[in-house]
Design an enzyme around this catalytic site. Structure first.
Site, PDB file in Angstrom:
ATOM      1  CB  VAL A 168      -0.817  -0.126   1.281  1.00 32.80           C
ATOM      2  CG1 VAL A 168      -2.242   1.377   1.510  1.00 32.80           C
ATOM      3  CG2 VAL A 168      -1.815  -1.398   1.065  1.00 32.80           C
ATOM      4  N   GLY A 216     -11.163  -1.866   0.437  1.00 35.01           N
ATOM      5  CA  GLY A 216      -9.739  -1.089  -0.176  1.00 35.01           C
ATOM      6  C   GLY A 216     -10.205   0.058  -0.300  1.00 35.01           C
ATOM      7  CD  GLU A 252      -4.109  -7.586   6.253  1.00 34.81           C
ATOM      8  OE1 GLU A 252      -3.506  -7.292   7.353  1.00 34.81           O
ATOM      9  OE2 GLU A 252      -4.554  -7.170   5.321  1.00 34.81           O
ATOM     10  CE  LYS A 286     -10.747  -5.524   5.577  1.00 26.74           C
ATOM     11  NZ  LYS A 286     -10.035  -5.902   4.029  1.00 26.74           N
ATOM     12  N   GLY A 340      -5.401  -4.442  -2.835  1.00 26.80           N
ATOM     13  CA  GLY A 340      -3.910  -4.309  -3.849  1.00 26.80           C
ATOM     14  C   GLY A 340      -3.565  -2.782  -3.489  1.00 26.80           C
TER      15      GLY A 340
HETATM   16  P1  NAP Z   1       3.352  -4.420   3.678  1.00 29.58           P
HETATM   17  O1  NAP Z   1       3.426  -5.534   2.258  1.00 29.58           O
HETATM   18  O2  NAP Z   1       3.890  -6.013   4.455  1.00 29.58           O
HETATM   19  O3  NAP Z   1       4.119  -3.160   4.435  1.00 29.58           O
HETATM   20  C1  NAP Z   1       4.677  -3.009   5.399  1.00 29.58           C
HETATM   21  C2  NAP Z   1       5.628  -2.066   5.060  1.00 29.58           C
HETATM   22  O4  NAP Z   1       5.864  -1.748   6.728  1.00 29.58           O
HETATM   23  C3  NAP Z   1       7.118  -2.390   5.314  1.00 29.58           C
HETATM   24  O5  NAP Z   1       7.194  -1.392   4.192  1.00 29.58           O
HETATM   25  C4  NAP Z   1       7.703  -2.344   6.325  1.00 29.58           C
HETATM   26  O6  NAP Z   1       9.163  -1.912   5.804  1.00 29.58           O
HETATM   27  C5  NAP Z   1       7.345  -1.710   6.687  1.00 29.58           C
HETATM   28  N1  NAP Z   1       6.984  -1.720   8.222  1.00 29.58           N
HETATM   29  C6  NAP Z   1       6.688  -3.355   8.377  1.00 29.58           C
HETATM   30  N2  NAP Z   1       7.054  -2.586  10.448  1.00 29.58           N
HETATM   31  C7  NAP Z   1       7.870  -1.985  10.354  1.00 29.58           C
HETATM   32  C8  NAP Z   1       8.302  -1.735  11.196  1.00 29.58           C
HETATM   33  N3  NAP Z   1       8.081  -2.631  13.467  1.00 29.58           N
HETATM   34  N4  NAP Z   1       9.405  -0.975  11.602  1.00 29.58           N
HETATM   35  C9  NAP Z   1       9.048   0.135  10.059  1.00 29.58           C
HETATM   36  N5  NAP Z   1       8.710  -0.213   9.272  1.00 29.58           N
HETATM   37  C10 NAP Z   1       8.297  -1.779   9.162  1.00 29.58           C
HETATM   38  O7  NAP Z   1       2.298  -4.897   3.905  1.00 29.58           O
HETATM   39  P2  NAP Z   1       0.886  -3.898   2.892  1.00 29.58           P
HETATM   40  O8  NAP Z   1      -0.602  -4.536   2.213  1.00 29.58           O
HETATM   41  O9  NAP Z   1       1.485  -2.996   2.494  1.00 29.58           O
HETATM   42  O10 NAP Z   1      -0.204  -3.621   4.316  1.00 29.58           O
HETATM   43  C11 NAP Z   1      -0.205  -2.280   5.175  1.00 29.58           C
HETATM   44  C12 NAP Z   1      -1.633  -1.850   5.697  1.00 29.58           C
HETATM   45  O11 NAP Z   1      -1.945  -1.584   4.672  1.00 29.58           O
HETATM   46  C13 NAP Z   1      -2.137  -3.071   6.546  1.00 29.58           C
HETATM   47  O12 NAP Z   1      -2.726  -2.494   7.728  1.00 29.58           O
HETATM   48  C14 NAP Z   1      -3.103  -3.523   6.278  1.00 29.58           C
HETATM   49  O13 NAP Z   1      -4.293  -4.492   7.056  1.00 29.58           O
HETATM   50  C15 NAP Z   1      -3.586  -2.487   5.255  1.00 29.58           C
HETATM   51  N6  NAP Z   1      -4.224  -3.023   3.837  1.00 29.58           N
HETATM   52  C16 NAP Z   1      -3.468  -3.393   3.298  1.00 29.58           C
HETATM   53  C17 NAP Z   1      -4.364  -4.355   1.660  1.00 29.58           C
HETATM   54  C18 NAP Z   1      -3.344  -4.567   0.831  1.00 29.58           C
HETATM   55  O14 NAP Z   1      -4.471  -4.982  -0.319  1.00 29.58           O
HETATM   56  N7  NAP Z   1      -2.194  -4.768   1.028  1.00 29.58           N
HETATM   57  C19 NAP Z   1      -5.411  -3.207   1.871  1.00 29.58           C
HETATM   58  C20 NAP Z   1      -6.136  -2.426   3.025  1.00 29.58           C
HETATM   59  C21 NAP Z   1      -5.985  -2.058   3.564  1.00 29.58           C
HETATM   60  P3  NAP Z   1      10.221  -2.841   5.095  1.00 29.58           P
HETATM   61  O15 NAP Z   1       9.539  -2.495   2.731  1.00 29.58           O
HETATM   62  O16 NAP Z   1      11.378  -2.895   4.983  1.00 29.58           O
HETATM   63  O17 NAP Z   1       9.552  -4.599   5.192  1.00 29.58           O
HETATM   64  N1  HSE Z   2      -6.077  -8.407   3.953  1.00 29.02           N
HETATM   65  C1  HSE Z   2      -6.889  -7.904   2.961  1.00 29.02           C
HETATM   66  C2  HSE Z   2      -7.753  -8.322   2.229  1.00 29.02           C
HETATM   67  C3  HSE Z   2      -6.467  -6.344   2.707  1.00 29.02           C
HETATM   68  O1  HSE Z   2      -7.901  -9.370   1.708  1.00 29.02           O
HETATM   69  O2  HSE Z   2      -9.010  -7.816   2.190  1.00 29.02           O
HETATM   70  C4  HSE Z   2      -7.340  -5.864   2.825  1.00 29.02           C
HETATM   71  O3  HSE Z   2      -7.478  -4.286   3.574  1.00 29.02           O
END
Ligand code: NAP
Ligand code: HSE
Length: 435
Positions: A15, A134, A190, A205, A303
Site C-alpha cells: 500500500v 480497500g 495480510e 472490518k 491491492g
Molecule cells: P506490507 O506490504 O507488508 O508493507 C509493510 C511496510 O511496513 C513495509 O515497507 C515494511 O518495511 C514496513 N514495516 C513493517 N513493520 C515495520 C516496523 N516495525 N518498522 C518500520 N517499518 C515497518 O503491508 P501492506 O500490504 O502494504 O499493508 C499495510 C497496511 O495496509 C496494513 O495495515 C494492511 O492491513 C492494510 N491494508 C492492506 C491492503 C492490501 O491490499 N495489501 C488493503 C487495505 C489495507 P520493509 O519494506 O523494510 O519490510
Molecule cells: N488482506 C486484506 C484483504 C487487505 O484481502 O481484503 C484489504 O484490507
C-alpha cells in the site's frame, strides 16, 4: 499556490508504494484538489538500505524519531500494519500534533476508542477510509452521507483475499494452497495470511463497520468468527448443485429485540443474490437504513493502487483542512453502548454434510436426531458414496445457532454417523418464526 504539505510515511510495502506512486503520478490533480502540493518527505521502513521506486529524493529511515521530531511533517500516514509498533507510533504522532491517516484495521478494531480520543485531545484528524473495503468509499459514507438513517443491517464481502480464493476455487477448481499463494503474490493478503483465511481480517472490518453504523462500540472480541479454512471442494460442488455459491460474509445487524449481532462466516448464498456475483478481489457492502432503504458499495477490496486511492483521498481531505485552517475530526463519534447478541441466539438456515453408514433406517435416525433438538429439515439428499459410507447433505429451516450446535452433538453420538464433515450457514429468507 500554498507551500507544500509534508507527509511522513510509515511503511512502503504494497500500500505504501501505491501511495507513493499515486502521489507521484497524480501530483497535479492532488495539489489542485488539496489546495497545496502534497509531498512525502520521509519514509520509515524496516530495511532502509533497499532501493525502491519514487523514493530517490526522500529521507528513507528506520528511526521513527526522524518523522516524529520533524516539525515540517504535518501528516503521518501509517501503512506498516499490525498492532505493534503501529499503534504507539500513531499515538506519538498525534501527541506531537500531527494528523494521522491509516489503513490499519487491527488497531482500529481493538483500540479505536483510544485513537479517536487521542485525536480529539490533540486537536488532530484521524482518518482510516482504507481500513475497510480497500478502495471502496465506505467509512465516509457511513459517517457522513448516511447519518440521517437508523442503520439496521450491514452485510458484505469485505476480504479480497478470501473472495479471490473462493472465486478461483469455484470457477476453475483451483486448489486452496495455490490460490492462497496467488493472492499473496498479488499483494492482497495480510503479512500473515492466516488473518485473511481464518476470517480475522473480515472480523476486524465487521467490528469497525458495526461500530460506525450502529453508533456503539463493537471490538474484535465481540465478533463471532469462522474463516474459510474448512471449506472443501466437496462443499463448493454441493453448493453449485443446490444453486448456491459460497462466500465469506461479514454480517452486522442491530435490532431492538436482539441487540447488535456481528459475525463473519462462510455462507451458502443463492446464485441470484446480488453478493453472489461479487467475484475475484472485489468487495461489496450492503447497508440497510430506515430512510435510504438499501444501498450497495462495490469495488476492489485490496491491492496496491485501489487501497492507495482511499489513503490518498484521506490525505487530500486533511490537506484541505490544513490549507483552510480547519481540520475536521471526522474520525471521532460519540458512541453509545448497545446490547451484544450472543452467537447462540442468532438465526439461520444451515447446510450439514455427514458421512453415515449405508444401511436401512439411517435417514430416519438422522431426521429424528435433528427433530429431537428442534431442528426442522428443508431438504435431504444422498448423492455419493465415500468408500463404504454414504454422504448425506441436509438443508435445515431457520433455527437458532444453539439448536444446530446441540443437533451436532446428538448426531455425533449416533453409532451410524461416522463424521459431520461440514456445517455452513445458508442465506435464505426465513420461512417461519423461530423458537
Ligand atoms: P506490507 O506490504 O507488508 O508493507 C509493510 C511496510 O511496513 C513495509 O515497507 C515494511 O518495511 C514496513 N514495516 C513493517 N513493520 C515495520 C516496523 N516495525 N518498522 C518500520 N517499518 C515497518 O503491508 P501492506 O500490504 O502494504 O499493508 C499495510 C497496511 O495496509 C496494513 O495495515 C494492511 O492491513 C492494510 N491494508 C492492506 C491492503 C492490501 O491490499 N495489501 C488493503 C487495505 C489495507 P520493509 O519494506 O523494510 O519490510
Ligand atoms: N488482506 C486484506 C484483504 C487487505 O484481502 O481484503 C484489504 O484490507
Amino acid at each position: 499556490m500554498e507551500k507544500p504539505i509534508k507527509i511522513g510515511l510509515l511503511g512502503a510495502g504494497t500500500v505504501g508504494s501505491g501511495v507513493l506512486q499515486v502521489l507521484h503520478e497524480n501530483a497535479r490533480e492532488v495539489a489542485l484538489k488539496a489546495g497545496a502540493p502534497v509531498k512525502v518527505k520521509a519514509v520509515l521502513v524496516r530495511d532502509a538500505k533497499k532501493t525502491r521506486p519514487h523514493m530517490e529524493d526522500l529521507l528513507v529511515t528506520d528511526k521513527i524519531e526522524d518523522i516524529l521530531e520533524d516539525e515540517e511533517i504535518q501528516i503521518v500516514v501509517e501503512l506498516m500494519g499490525g498492532l505493534k509498533p503501529a499503534r504507539e507510533y500513531m499515538l506519538a504522532a498525534m501527541k506531537a500534533g500531527k494528523h494521522v491517516v491509516t489503513a490499519n484495521k487491527d488497531v482500529i478494531a481493538q483500540f479505536g476508542k483510544e485513537m479517536f480520543e487521542t485525536a480529539e485531545e490533540n486537536n488532530v484528524g484521524f482518518l482510516f477510509e482504507a481500513s475497510v473495503g480497500g478502495g471502496i468509499p465506505i467509512i465516509r459514507p457511513i459517517m457522513e452521507s448516511l447519518t440521517a438513517n437508523r442503520i439496521t443491517e450491514v452485510i458484505g464481502i469485505v476480504n479480497g483475499t478470501t473472495n479471490y480464493m473462493l472465486t478461483k476455487m469455484t470457477e476453475f477448481g483451483e486448489d486452496y494452497q495455490s490460490v492462497l499463494k496467488e493472492a499473496q503474490e498479488k499483494g492482497y493478503a495480510e503479512a500473515n495470511p492466516a488473518a485473511d483465511v481464518e476470517g480475522l481480517d473480515a472480523a476486524r472490518k465487521a467490528a469497525i463497520l458495526a461500530s460506525l453504523a450502529f453508533n456503539t462500540r463493537v471490538t474484535l472480541d465481540a465478533v463471532s468468527v469462522e474463516g474459510i479454512t474448512k471449506i472443501t471442494p466437496e462443499d463448493i460442488d454441493y453448493a453449485r448443485q443446490l444453486g448456491y455459491v459460497i462466500k465469506l460474509l461479514a454480517i452486522a445487524k442491530d435490532s431492538p429485540e436482539k441487540g447488535v449481532d456481528v459475525r463473519v462466516h462462510p455462507t451458502f448464498l443463492p446464485k441470484e443474490h446480488p453478493l453472489a456475483s461479487v467475484s475475484d478481489v472485489f468487495n461489496a457492502i450492503f447497508i440497510k437504513g430506515n430512510a435510504i432503504g438499501e444501498a450497495m458499495f462495490y469495488g476492489r477490496g485490496a491491492g496496491s493502487l485501489p487501497t492507495a486511492s482511499a489513503v490518498v483521498a484521506d490525505i487530500v481531505s486533511l490537506a484541505r483542512g490544513i490549507v483552510s485552517g480547519e481540520v475536521r475530526e471526522v474520525g471521532f463519534q460519540t458512541f453509545g453502548e448497545k446490547r451484544l447478541c450472543p452467537v447462540e441466539e442468532t438465526v439461520s438456515a444451515y447446510y450439514v454434510r455427514l458421512l453415515v453408514a449405508d444401511m436401512p433406517g439411517v435417514l430416519g435416525a438422522i431426521a429424528t436426531a435433528f427433530g429431537d433438538e428442534g431442528v426442522s429439515l428443508n431438504s435431504v439428499i444422498q448423492t455419493r458414496k465415500v468408500g463404504d459410507l454414504a454422504e448425506i447433505v441436509a438443508i435445515t429451516h431457520h433455527v437458532k445457532h444453539r439448536r444446530i450446535e446441540r443437533a451436532q452433538r446428538t448426531l455425533s453420538a449416533l453409532p451410524v454417523v461416522t463424521k459431520i464433515s461440514s456445517v455452513i450457514r445458508v442465506e435464505t429468507p426465513p420461512t417461519k418464526e423461530v423458537e
